[in-house]
Design a protein around this motif. Structure first.
Motif, PDB file in Angstrom:
ATOM      1  N   ASP A  90      37.841 -40.655 -47.973  1.00  0.00           N
ATOM      2  CA  ASP A  90      38.984 -41.476 -47.071  1.00  0.00           C
ATOM      3  C   ASP A  90      39.347 -42.654 -47.837  1.00  0.00           C
ATOM      4  O   ASP A  90      39.400 -43.738 -47.323  1.00  0.00           O
ATOM      5  N   GLY A  91      39.512 -42.439 -49.023  1.00  0.00           N
ATOM      6  CA  GLY A  91      40.358 -43.490 -49.887  1.00  0.00           C
ATOM      7  C   GLY A  91      39.464 -44.225 -50.853  1.00  0.00           C
ATOM      8  O   GLY A  91      39.885 -44.990 -51.727  1.00  0.00           O
ATOM      9  N   ARG A  92      38.026 -44.125 -50.364  1.00  0.00           N
ATOM     10  CA  ARG A  92      37.171 -45.186 -51.449  1.00  0.00           C
ATOM     11  C   ARG A  92      36.493 -44.183 -52.035  1.00  0.00           C
ATOM     12  O   ARG A  92      36.171 -42.824 -52.060  1.00  0.00           O
ATOM     13  N   VAL A  93      35.995 -44.776 -53.190  1.00  0.00           N
ATOM     14  CA  VAL A  93      35.355 -44.076 -54.275  1.00  0.00           C
ATOM     15  C   VAL A  93      33.787 -44.125 -54.149  1.00  0.00           C
ATOM     16  O   VAL A  93      33.283 -45.219 -53.804  1.00  0.00           O
ATOM     17  N   ILE A  94      33.447 -42.992 -53.976  1.00  0.00           N
ATOM     18  CA  ILE A  94      31.540 -42.949 -53.604  1.00  0.00           C
ATOM     19  C   ILE A  94      30.830 -42.377 -54.745  1.00  0.00           C
ATOM     20  O   ILE A  94      29.575 -42.165 -54.601  1.00  0.00           O
ATOM     21  N   GLY A  95      31.377 -41.825 -55.763  1.00  0.00           N
ATOM     22  CA  GLY A  95      30.836 -41.065 -56.955  1.00  0.00           C
ATOM     23  C   GLY A  95      31.758 -40.447 -57.822  1.00  0.00           C
ATOM     24  O   GLY A  95      32.802 -40.930 -58.146  1.00  0.00           O
ATOM     25  N   PHE A  96      31.372 -39.372 -58.461  1.00  0.00           N
ATOM     26  CA  PHE A  96      32.170 -38.765 -59.641  1.00  0.00           C
ATOM     27  C   PHE A  96      31.458 -37.376 -59.562  1.00  0.00           C
ATOM     28  O   PHE A  96      30.656 -36.565 -58.982  1.00  0.00           O
ATOM     29  N   LEU A  97      32.561 -36.528 -60.369  1.00  0.00           N
ATOM     30  CA  LEU A  97      32.212 -35.203 -60.606  1.00  0.00           C
ATOM     31  C   LEU A  97      32.046 -35.235 -62.171  1.00  0.00           C
ATOM     32  O   LEU A  97      32.491 -35.842 -63.092  1.00  0.00           O
ATOM     33  N   MET A  98      30.995 -34.195 -62.624  1.00  0.00           N
ATOM     34  CA  MET A  98      30.947 -34.064 -64.221  1.00  0.00           C
ATOM     35  C   MET A  98      30.705 -32.540 -64.325  1.00  0.00           C
ATOM     36  O   MET A  98      30.326 -31.734 -63.320  1.00  0.00           O
ATOM     37  N   GLU A  99      30.927 -32.247 -65.593  1.00  0.00           N
ATOM     38  CA  GLU A  99      30.669 -30.841 -66.036  1.00  0.00           C
ATOM     39  C   GLU A  99      29.186 -30.435 -65.521  1.00  0.00           C
ATOM     40  O   GLU A  99      28.422 -30.954 -65.783  1.00  0.00           O
ATOM     41  N   LYS A 100      29.093 -28.934 -65.569  1.00  0.00           N
ATOM     42  CA  LYS A 100      27.647 -28.426 -65.348  1.00  0.00           C
ATOM     43  C   LYS A 100      27.292 -27.698 -66.431  1.00  0.00           C
ATOM     44  O   LYS A 100      27.875 -26.922 -67.199  1.00  0.00           O
ATOM     45  N   LEU A 101      26.409 -28.469 -67.323  1.00  0.00           N
ATOM     46  CA  LEU A 101      25.988 -27.778 -68.396  1.00  0.00           C
ATOM     47  C   LEU A 101      25.134 -26.817 -68.609  1.00  0.00           C
ATOM     48  O   LEU A 101      24.299 -26.737 -67.649  1.00  0.00           O
ATOM     49  N   GLU A 102      25.162 -25.793 -69.322  1.00  0.00           N
ATOM     50  CA  GLU A 102      24.285 -24.677 -69.253  1.00  0.00           C
ATOM     51  C   GLU A 102      23.118 -24.753 -70.102  1.00  0.00           C
ATOM     52  O   GLU A 102      23.487 -25.254 -71.440  1.00  0.00           O
TER      53      GLU A 102
END
Length: 261
Positions: free
Chosen positions: A168-180
């Motif tokens: 809803d427009g506010r930043v709540i976290g992040f995405l990161m790569e899934k390491l194998e």
């Protein structure tokens, strides 16, 4: 209540506390709901299908926070519904951001960590890791970790930070790569020492180097959790942190054992 989905919940009836929920209404409205103590029993509060059957109808309108109680006649009702300015991570350093509703939640890896399908995020269309605050009081924790990923960018210390995660427009976290890879064992002590040495060279104290926070990818070690990391000039603390590595890699207690692989 078929249009209501319970995304997150925090229930603590043993201590007479309210119960908290993060819900999605109609596939687009995020509603943060507080249920007063004593309104429902723990079984109903903890089991989403049962809870959804007992909730009062959600009022229409532009609101994101509501409180539910039980009236004297036994009927559940909304005491209030209001629009609050919810906290947001304000240190935005990455050029990309992604909306929560654009993700497909695939697997819950921890209370605040999910494996998600997001073809528009990863250049090779791989699954990625979403890490985010479920409730407003958790935002500060992920604000600090967001900064940590900026500090280590380009140094091969942790997963690649793919972008900020918004709701809803506010930043709540992040995405990161899934390491194998696999979690570290005592045989990986040299690789773990090496990556911790590079972290300390950047002036960063990790704060929680348990063996589950290392992932071995090929011959290299990566650190996969920075919730407790902070900038520091205290070389003694860094030395002490490095000295704990052997003990942590031998630990069999299961401390910190949430898997993100």
């Amino acid at each position: 209540m078929s249009q209501i989905e319970i995304l997150s919940q925090e229930v603590d009836t043993d201590n007479g506390q309210p119960s908290y929920y993060r819900m999605l209404d109609g596939g687009k409205y995020f509603r943060y709901i507080t249920i007063d103590p004593g309104t429902l029993d723990e079984e109903d509060l903890s089991f989403p299908p049962a809870l959804l059957e007992k909730l009062p109808a959600f009022p229409a309108g532009d609101w994101n926070s509501g409180r539910i109680a039980r009236a004297e006649n036994g009927v559940l009702y909304f005491v209030e519904t209001i629009k609050k300015g919810l906290p947001s991570i304000d240190h935005i350093w990455h050029e990309k951001s992604f909306d929560y509703l654009s993700l497909q939640m695939k697997k819950r890896l921890g209370a605040n960590v999910h494996l998600v399908t997001a073809p528009h995020v990863h250049p090779e269309n791989r699954d990625v890791i979403a890490k985010f605050a479920r409730f407003p009081w958790e935002v500060e924790r992920y604000a600090l970790e967001t900064k940590s990923y900026e500090w280590i960018k380009g140094h091969g210390i942790g997963p690649q930070f793919l972008g900020h995660l918004t709701e809803d427009g506010r930043v709540i976290g992040f995405l990161m790569e899934k390491l194998e890879g696999r979690h570290a064992t005592i045989a990986d002590l040299p690789a773990c020492k090496e990556v911790v040495g590079r972290l300390h060279a950047l002036g960063i104290l990790h704060g929680d180097l348990n063996k589950h926070n290392f992932l071995i990818t090929g011959k290299d070690a990566r650190i996969i959790d920075f919730e407790t990391a902070k900038l520091s000039s205290d070389r003694d603390k860094m030395y002490q942190e490095a000295q704990t590595l052997e003990k942590e890699l031998l630990d069999e207690s299961g401390r910190g054992g949430m898997s993100v692989i």
